[in-house]
Design a protein around this motif. Structure first.
Motif, PDB file in Angstrom:
ATOM      1  N   ILE A  55       0.818  -1.213   0.000  1.00  9.83           N
ATOM      2  CA  ILE A  55       0.000   0.000   0.000  1.00  9.83           C
ATOM      3  C   ILE A  55       0.858   1.272   0.000  1.00  9.83           C
ATOM      4  N   PRO A  56       1.934   1.355   0.792  1.00 12.67           N
ATOM      5  CA  PRO A  56       2.773   2.564   0.716  1.00 12.67           C
ATOM      6  C   PRO A  56       3.312   2.837  -0.685  1.00 12.67           C
ATOM      7  N   MET A  57       3.616   1.778  -1.440  1.00 16.30           N
ATOM      8  CA  MET A  57       4.088   1.960  -2.816  1.00 16.30           C
ATOM      9  C   MET A  57       2.999   2.577  -3.672  1.00 16.30           C
ATOM     10  N   HIS A  58       1.755   2.099  -3.515  1.00 15.79           N
ATOM     11  CA  HIS A  58       0.650   2.647  -4.288  1.00 15.79           C
ATOM     12  C   HIS A  58       0.377   4.102  -3.886  1.00 15.79           C
ATOM     13  N   GLN A  59       0.439   4.381  -2.605  1.00 13.23           N
ATOM     14  CA  GLN A  59       0.220   5.750  -2.129  1.00 13.23           C
ATOM     15  C   GLN A  59       1.264   6.695  -2.697  1.00 13.23           C
ATOM     16  N   GLU A  60       2.516   6.247  -2.740  1.00 17.04           N
ATOM     17  CA  GLU A  60       3.584   7.082  -3.268  1.00 17.04           C
ATOM     18  C   GLU A  60       3.417   7.301  -4.768  1.00 17.04           C
ATOM     19  N   ALA A  61       2.974   6.271  -5.494  1.00 21.63           N
ATOM     20  CA  ALA A  61       2.767   6.414  -6.941  1.00 21.63           C
ATOM     21  C   ALA A  61       1.715   7.480  -7.235  1.00 21.63           C
ATOM     22  N   LEU A  62       0.601   7.441  -6.498  1.00 22.13           N
ATOM     23  CA  LEU A  62      -0.443   8.431  -6.745  1.00 22.13           C
ATOM     24  C   LEU A  62      -0.037   9.821  -6.256  1.00 22.13           C
ATOM     25  N   ARG A  63       0.751   9.867  -5.197  1.00 24.58           N
ATOM     26  CA  ARG A  63       1.266  11.167  -4.745  1.00 24.58           C
ATOM     27  C   ARG A  63       2.152  11.789  -5.827  1.00 24.58           C
ATOM     28  N   LEU A  64       3.019  10.972  -6.408  1.00 23.31           N
ATOM     29  CA  LEU A  64       3.883  11.477  -7.471  1.00 23.31           C
ATOM     30  C   LEU A  64       3.066  11.935  -8.677  1.00 23.31           C
ATOM     31  N   ALA A  65       2.054  11.133  -9.047  1.00 19.71           N
ATOM     32  CA  ALA A  65       1.223  11.490 -10.196  1.00 19.71           C
ATOM     33  C   ALA A  65       0.527  12.825  -9.969  1.00 19.71           C
ATOM     34  N   ARG A  66       0.013  13.019  -8.774  1.00 20.22           N
ATOM     35  CA  ARG A  66      -0.703  14.270  -8.477  1.00 20.22           C
ATOM     36  C   ARG A  66       0.250  15.456  -8.406  1.00 20.22           C
ATOM     37  N   SER A  67       1.502  15.200  -8.051  1.00 20.20           N
ATOM     38  CA  SER A  67       2.462  16.298  -7.963  1.00 20.20           C
ATOM     39  C   SER A  67       2.944  16.757  -9.334  1.00 20.20           C
ATOM     40  N   LEU A  68       2.704  15.957 -10.381  1.00 11.82           N
ATOM     41  CA  LEU A  68       3.230  16.305 -11.707  1.00 11.82           C
ATOM     42  C   LEU A  68       2.715  17.652 -12.243  1.00 11.82           C
ATOM     43  N   PRO A  69       1.411  17.951 -12.352  1.00 13.13           N
ATOM     44  CA  PRO A  69       0.271  17.139 -11.932  1.00 13.13           C
ATOM     45  C   PRO A  69      -0.358  16.396 -13.111  1.00 13.13           C
ATOM     46  N   ALA A  70      -0.909  15.212 -12.834  1.00 14.86           N
ATOM     47  CA  ALA A  70      -1.762  14.520 -13.797  1.00 14.86           C
ATOM     48  C   ALA A  70      -3.184  15.020 -13.604  1.00 14.86           C
ATOM     49  N   SER A  71      -3.851  15.393 -14.693  1.00 15.30           N
ATOM     50  CA  SER A  71      -5.187  15.987 -14.561  1.00 15.30           C
ATOM     51  C   SER A  71      -6.224  14.968 -14.127  1.00 15.30           C
ATOM     52  N   ILE A  72      -6.073  13.708 -14.574  1.00 13.06           N
ATOM     53  CA  ILE A  72      -6.996  12.627 -14.220  1.00 13.06           C
ATOM     54  C   ILE A  72      -6.170  11.377 -13.888  1.00 13.06           C
ATOM     55  N   ILE A  73      -6.589  10.652 -12.870  1.00 13.86           N
ATOM     56  CA  ILE A  73      -6.023   9.345 -12.560  1.00 13.86           C
ATOM     57  C   ILE A  73      -7.110   8.314 -12.827  1.00 13.86           C
ATOM     58  N   THR A  74      -6.804   7.306 -13.632  1.00  8.99           N
ATOM     59  CA  THR A  74      -7.828   6.334 -14.003  1.00  8.99           C
ATOM     60  C   THR A  74      -7.356   4.913 -13.708  1.00  8.99           C
ATOM     61  N   SER A  75      -8.327   4.037 -13.418  1.00  6.13           N
ATOM     62  CA  SER A  75      -7.995   2.666 -13.046  1.00  6.13           C
ATOM     63  C   SER A  75      -9.155   1.751 -13.392  1.00  6.13           C
ATOM     64  N   HIS A  76      -8.831   0.495 -13.742  1.00 11.65           N
ATOM     65  CA  HIS A  76      -9.863  -0.502 -14.011  1.00 11.65           C
ATOM     66  C   HIS A  76     -10.461  -1.029 -12.712  1.00 11.65           C
ATOM     67  N   VAL A  77     -11.747  -1.254 -12.712  1.00 11.49           N
ATOM     68  CA  VAL A  77     -12.422  -1.951 -11.617  1.00 11.49           C
ATOM     69  C   VAL A  77     -13.243  -3.060 -12.251  1.00 11.49           C
ATOM     70  N   VAL A  78     -12.737  -4.306 -12.158  1.00  8.71           N
ATOM     71  CA  VAL A  78     -13.430  -5.420 -12.810  1.00  8.71           C
ATOM     72  C   VAL A  78     -13.763  -6.555 -11.853  1.00  8.71           C
ATOM     73  N   SER A  79     -13.048  -6.682 -10.742  1.00  9.01           N
ATOM     74  CA  SER A  79     -13.358  -7.759  -9.801  1.00  9.01           C
ATOM     75  C   SER A  79     -12.814  -7.395  -8.432  1.00  9.01           C
ATOM     76  N   GLY A  80     -13.524  -7.825  -7.388  1.00  9.64           N
ATOM     77  CA  GLY A  80     -13.089  -7.539  -6.030  1.00  9.64           C
ATOM     78  C   GLY A  80     -13.407  -6.107  -5.629  1.00  9.64           C
ATOM     79  N   PRO A  81     -13.410  -5.823  -4.346  1.00 10.96           N
ATOM     80  CA  PRO A  81     -13.811  -4.484  -3.855  1.00 10.96           C
ATOM     81  C   PRO A  81     -12.701  -3.447  -3.982  1.00 10.96           C
ATOM     82  N   ARG A  82     -12.243  -3.182  -5.196  1.00 14.10           N
ATOM     83  CA  ARG A  82     -11.088  -2.296  -5.383  1.00 14.10           C
ATOM     84  C   ARG A  82     -11.384  -0.861  -4.979  1.00 14.10           C
ATOM     85  N   ILE A  83     -12.628  -0.421  -5.144  1.00 10.36           N
ATOM     86  CA  ILE A  83     -12.953   0.957  -4.776  1.00 10.36           C
ATOM     87  C   ILE A  83     -12.760   1.148  -3.276  1.00 10.36           C
TER      88      ILE A  83
END
Length: 276
Positions: free
Chosen positions: A217-245
């Motif tokens: 989880i810390p790796m994922h948190q850091e990835a999104l922190r970096l993306a937002r710092s760029l900044p990326a205007s939108i962050i998108t992800s697939h949700v196809v199975s399991g409670p990912r949201i």
């Protein structure tokens, strides 16, 4: 070429200032890419190109919130695949072997296909960034197309082995160059990949689906922190199975800049209310 157009005699389908649908017959005058006038009868001078819209609808451009644009080059090979077939045949095999030229061709054809269908804005989950050259080819074709695109390069690498256990032997190299490329693109006027802002920088992230271990989880948190710092205007992800949201919520990854695609899982398990 003329930069002014008169769309004559069409039936306009749009929304009013209170966001209520409205249809009416009228002419539309466009000057220098700006709607200058909407009226019942507009007479244009000889410098204006007239488009006969009799018997046609005129609508705002449609928005596609999830498309893999480059895959236009693969059309016809996977129309009736199950998800498992798609993952094995495409994501874990063909996708890693597409050439730079194929990505460029698919990206341009996919953008033009969208425009031809009335889709003028696309959130592109670009998951064929196999090399810096693949990424640049996708950007070049997107810019050339004239479409309005949020180009979201996926932070991932193709597997180097599928069976008996998946291995990602190129992941270390991919992490390095993909972040470098994202930072390079972000340096273009704060993520405006075209001078007019028609093409914007986004970010696609599915790593928590491929690596669901809570210890990461810390790796994922850091990835999104970096993306937002760029900044990326939108962050998108697939949700196809399991409670990912819920996984994203519990890890503090959610935000108003997140767009989930598919979300077919919402009809298959009991966490519906929380996830909705």
């Amino acid at each position: 070429m003329s930069t002014s157009y008169l769309f004559k005699g069409g039936l306009i389908a749009t929304f009013d200032s209170e966001n209520k649908p409205r249809t009416f017959k009228a002419d539309i005058l466009v000057e220098n890419d700006i709607i200058a006038r909407i009226d019942q009868e507009i007479t244009a001078d000889a410098s204006v190109q007239v488009v006969d819209c009799t018997g046609r609808w005129i609508t705002p451009g449609m928005v596609d919130t999830h498309r893999h644009i480059w895959m236009a080059v693969m059309r016809g090979s996977q129309g009736d695949w199950l998800l498992t077939e798609y993952l094995i045949k495409n994501s874990w095999h063909e996708q890693g072997d597409v050439t730079v030229s194929e990505v460029r061709t698919g990206q341009l054809a996919g953008c033009l296909d969208a425009l031809n269908s009335g889709v003028t804005t696309i959130l592109d989950h670009f998951h064929a960034a196999n090399s810096p050259e693949h990424a640049d080819a996708a950007l070049e074709a997107t810019l050339q197309s004239g479409a309005r695109v949020i180009l979201s390069m996926a932070r991932q690498s193709a597997p180097t082995k599928v069976l008996p256990q998946m291995e990602f032997g190129k992941e270390a190299d991919s992490v390095k160059w993909q972040w470098e490329k994202l930072k390079e693109w972000a340096a273009r006027d704060g993520g405006k990949l075209s001078p007019d802002g028609r093409v914007l920088l986004g970010f696609a992230y599915d790593q928590d689906m491929f690596n669901p271990d809570e210890a990461l989880i810390p790796m994922h948190q850091e990835a999104l922190r970096l993306a937002r710092s760029l900044p990326a205007s939108i962050i998108t992800s697939h949700v196809v199975s399991g409670p990912r949201i819920l996984t994203w919520r519990n890890a503090g990854l959610l935000g108003p800049d997140v767009v989930f695609s598919h979300c077919n899982e919402l009809s298959t398990h009991t966490a519906l209310d929380d996830e909705m």
